[in-house]
Design a protein around this motif. Sequence first.
Motif, PDB file in Angstrom:
ATOM      1  N   TRP A   1      -9.018   5.677   4.759  1.00 55.23           N
ATOM      2  CA  TRP A   1      -7.868   4.960   4.205  1.00 55.23           C
ATOM      3  C   TRP A   1      -8.126   4.536   2.759  1.00 55.23           C
ATOM      4  N   ASN A   2      -9.329   4.034   2.491  1.00 55.40           N
ATOM      5  CA  ASN A   2      -9.624   3.548   1.151  1.00 55.40           C
ATOM      6  C   ASN A   2      -9.776   4.677   0.144  1.00 55.40           C
ATOM      7  N   THR A   3     -10.253   5.821   0.586  1.00 58.69           N
ATOM      8  CA  THR A   3     -10.320   6.990  -0.297  1.00 58.69           C
ATOM      9  C   THR A   3      -8.914   7.438  -0.687  1.00 58.69           C
ATOM     10  N   ALA A   4      -8.018   7.486   0.305  1.00 54.25           N
ATOM     11  CA  ALA A   4      -6.629   7.863   0.025  1.00 54.25           C
ATOM     12  C   ALA A   4      -5.976   6.864  -0.934  1.00 54.25           C
ATOM     13  N   LEU A   5      -6.258   5.576  -0.729  1.00 55.25           N
ATOM     14  CA  LEU A   5      -5.666   4.555  -1.578  1.00 55.25           C
ATOM     15  C   LEU A   5      -6.253   4.618  -2.991  1.00 55.25           C
ATOM     16  N   HIS A   6      -7.553   4.793  -3.085  1.00 53.42           N
ATOM     17  CA  HIS A   6      -8.193   4.938  -4.402  1.00 53.42           C
ATOM     18  C   HIS A   6      -7.502   6.041  -5.203  1.00 53.42           C
ATOM     19  N   ASP A   7      -7.320   7.193  -4.568  1.00 57.02           N
ATOM     20  CA  ASP A   7      -6.736   8.334  -5.277  1.00 57.02           C
ATOM     21  C   ASP A   7      -5.287   8.058  -5.675  1.00 57.02           C
ATOM     22  N   ALA A   8      -4.539   7.383  -4.793  1.00 57.17           N
ATOM     23  CA  ALA A   8      -3.129   7.097  -5.074  1.00 57.17           C
ATOM     24  C   ALA A   8      -2.983   6.082  -6.201  1.00 57.17           C
ATOM     25  N   VAL A   9      -3.787   5.020  -6.174  1.00 51.89           N
ATOM     26  CA  VAL A   9      -3.720   3.994  -7.220  1.00 51.89           C
ATOM     27  C   VAL A   9      -4.147   4.575  -8.567  1.00 51.89           C
ATOM     28  N   LEU A  10      -5.218   5.341  -8.569  1.00 54.66           N
ATOM     29  CA  LEU A  10      -5.698   5.941  -9.815  1.00 54.66           C
ATOM     30  C   LEU A  10      -4.637   6.864 -10.417  1.00 54.66           C
ATOM     31  N   ALA A  11      -3.960   7.626  -9.569  1.00 47.46           N
ATOM     32  CA  ALA A  11      -2.911   8.527 -10.059  1.00 47.46           C
ATOM     33  C   ALA A  11      -1.774   7.747 -10.713  1.00 47.46           C
ATOM     34  N   GLU A  12      -1.378   6.640 -10.110  1.00 46.63           N
ATOM     35  CA  GLU A  12      -0.298   5.833 -10.701  1.00 46.63           C
ATOM     36  C   GLU A  12      -0.735   5.220 -12.032  1.00 46.63           C
ATOM     37  N   LEU A  13      -1.949   4.714 -12.103  1.00 44.57           N
ATOM     38  CA  LEU A  13      -2.441   4.123 -13.344  1.00 44.57           C
ATOM     39  C   LEU A  13      -2.518   5.166 -14.456  1.00 44.57           C
ATOM     40  N   ARG A  14      -2.930   6.372 -14.121  1.00 37.22           N
ATOM     41  CA  ARG A  14      -3.018   7.434 -15.131  1.00 37.22           C
ATOM     42  C   ARG A  14      -1.631   7.853 -15.622  1.00 37.22           C
ATOM     43  N   ARG A  15      -0.615   7.595 -14.806  1.00 39.68           N
ATOM     44  CA  ARG A  15       0.770   7.842 -15.235  1.00 39.68           C
ATOM     45  C   ARG A  15       1.351   6.646 -15.992  1.00 39.68           C
ATOM     46  N   GLU A  16       0.504   5.663 -16.251  1.00 37.89           N
ATOM     47  CA  GLU A  16       0.907   4.430 -16.943  1.00 37.89           C
ATOM     48  C   GLU A  16       1.972   3.661 -16.161  1.00 37.89           C
ATOM     49  N   ARG A  17       1.794   3.680 -14.843  1.00 40.50           N
ATOM     50  CA  ARG A  17       2.667   2.917 -13.959  1.00 40.50           C
ATOM     51  C   ARG A  17       1.881   1.757 -13.350  1.00 40.50           C
ATOM     52  N   LEU A  18       2.574   0.738 -12.920  1.00 39.44           N
ATOM     53  CA  LEU A  18       1.948  -0.431 -12.305  1.00 39.44           C
ATOM     54  C   LEU A  18       2.036  -0.291 -10.789  1.00 39.44           C
ATOM     55  N   PRO A  19       0.903  -0.063 -10.114  1.00 42.76           N
ATOM     56  CA  PRO A  19       0.938   0.087  -8.649  1.00 42.76           C
ATOM     57  C   PRO A  19       0.963  -1.259  -7.929  1.00 42.76           C
ATOM     58  N   ILE A  20       1.844  -1.373  -6.961  1.00 41.30           N
ATOM     59  CA  ILE A  20       1.829  -2.509  -6.033  1.00 41.30           C
ATOM     60  C   ILE A  20       1.467  -1.953  -4.661  1.00 41.30           C
ATOM     61  N   VAL A  21       0.316  -2.358  -4.166  1.00 40.05           N
ATOM     62  CA  VAL A  21      -0.168  -1.878  -2.873  1.00 40.05           C
ATOM     63  C   VAL A  21       0.359  -2.810  -1.789  1.00 40.05           C
ATOM     64  N   LEU A  22       1.102  -2.236  -0.855  1.00 33.31           N
ATOM     65  CA  LEU A  22       1.661  -2.995   0.262  1.00 33.31           C
ATOM     66  C   LEU A  22       0.765  -2.785   1.474  1.00 33.31           C
ATOM     67  N   GLY A  23      -0.103  -3.798   1.765  1.00 34.17           N
ATOM     68  CA  GLY A  23      -1.008  -3.688   2.907  1.00 34.17           C
ATOM     69  C   GLY A  23      -0.318  -4.101   4.185  1.00 34.17           C
ATOM     70  N   GLY A  24      -0.968  -3.788   5.276  1.00 27.53           N
ATOM     71  CA  GLY A  24      -2.344  -3.398   5.420  1.00 27.53           C
ATOM     72  C   GLY A  24      -3.287  -4.600   5.295  1.00 27.53           C
ATOM     73  N   ASP A  25      -4.465  -4.418   5.923  1.00 28.02           N
ATOM     74  CA  ASP A  25      -5.449  -5.499   5.876  1.00 28.02           C
ATOM     75  C   ASP A  25      -6.250  -5.430   4.580  1.00 28.02           C
TER      76      ASP A  25
END
Length: 306
Positions: A74-98
């Motif tokens: 789960w954390n590997t998938a999230l790492h990759d998703a957050v990094l992709a958004e940041l590289r697109r100059e977008r602000l990620p809001i992660v909706l957890g989840g624990d």
Amino acid sequence: MTTTAISLLGVPTDIGAGARGASMGPEALRVAGLQAVLESHGLAVEDRGNLQGPGNPWQPPVAGYRHLPEVLAWNTALHDAVLAELRRERLPIVLGGDHCLGLGSISAVARHCRETGRTLRVLWLDAHADFNTAELTPSGNIHGMPVACLCGYGPPTLTGLGGHTPAITPDAVRQIGIRSVDPGEKRLVHEAGLEVFDMRYIDEMGMRHTLEQALKGVDDHTHLHVSFDVDFLDPEIAPGVGTTVPGGPTYREAQLCMEMIADTGRLASLDVMELNPALDVRNRTAMLAVDLIESLFGKSTLMRKK
């Protein structure tokens, strides 16, 4: 704001928790109208839907860690998703989840800061320090370990998640609202030099002074990341969490906290963690969380002089 382009990333898992139900958190935040509330402030919001990962096998710990392979997935998938958004100059809001997911989220933010030469400041809003290790916690629940893992205390698969060990150093973190720390964890927090503004500090000094100290040094070169565990709030106003601890910030204290973060204009990524609709009352905690997130993005009673 550093950007007005926001991406919502749902991460529907309770893999690191000791109670089931946080996996339903992303949908509860959506039902509470998060996207529409943000759009009402002129922000461009895209909901990327939910990440996919393994189910919760609900097994006992193995070598001190509960569900380690699933937590890693789960954390590997999230790492990759957050990094992709940041590289697109977008602000990620992660909706957890624990809150074990803070590991994937913040390791990605730290990696992005290394790539762009920015200074990372993490505000960890939580009732718990989450600085446990397998040796210190009998439960093995990894949602009690993410800050420790980010700082290099933990299994190599987690401490090296962002390609750099440790992902962060303790001086990047300011913890606010802490009021439940295990005995062995207290020693490790002290030895690591983690800066903690616990509830006694807030009681004595007030939320305004607390945030002034926690935000000291934040400037135009700072990437400000907020990791908001909903159990940061007093359970009288936010019952929908799995690990309630009495004596948390009041509604007004929490609002002031969020407004002062917004005032910096440096918020660049956000986690919203541990919302558990199974323990909530008519989605009350989710609606409160959305209200506070709105304040993070500029809701205020009056127009303020700069």
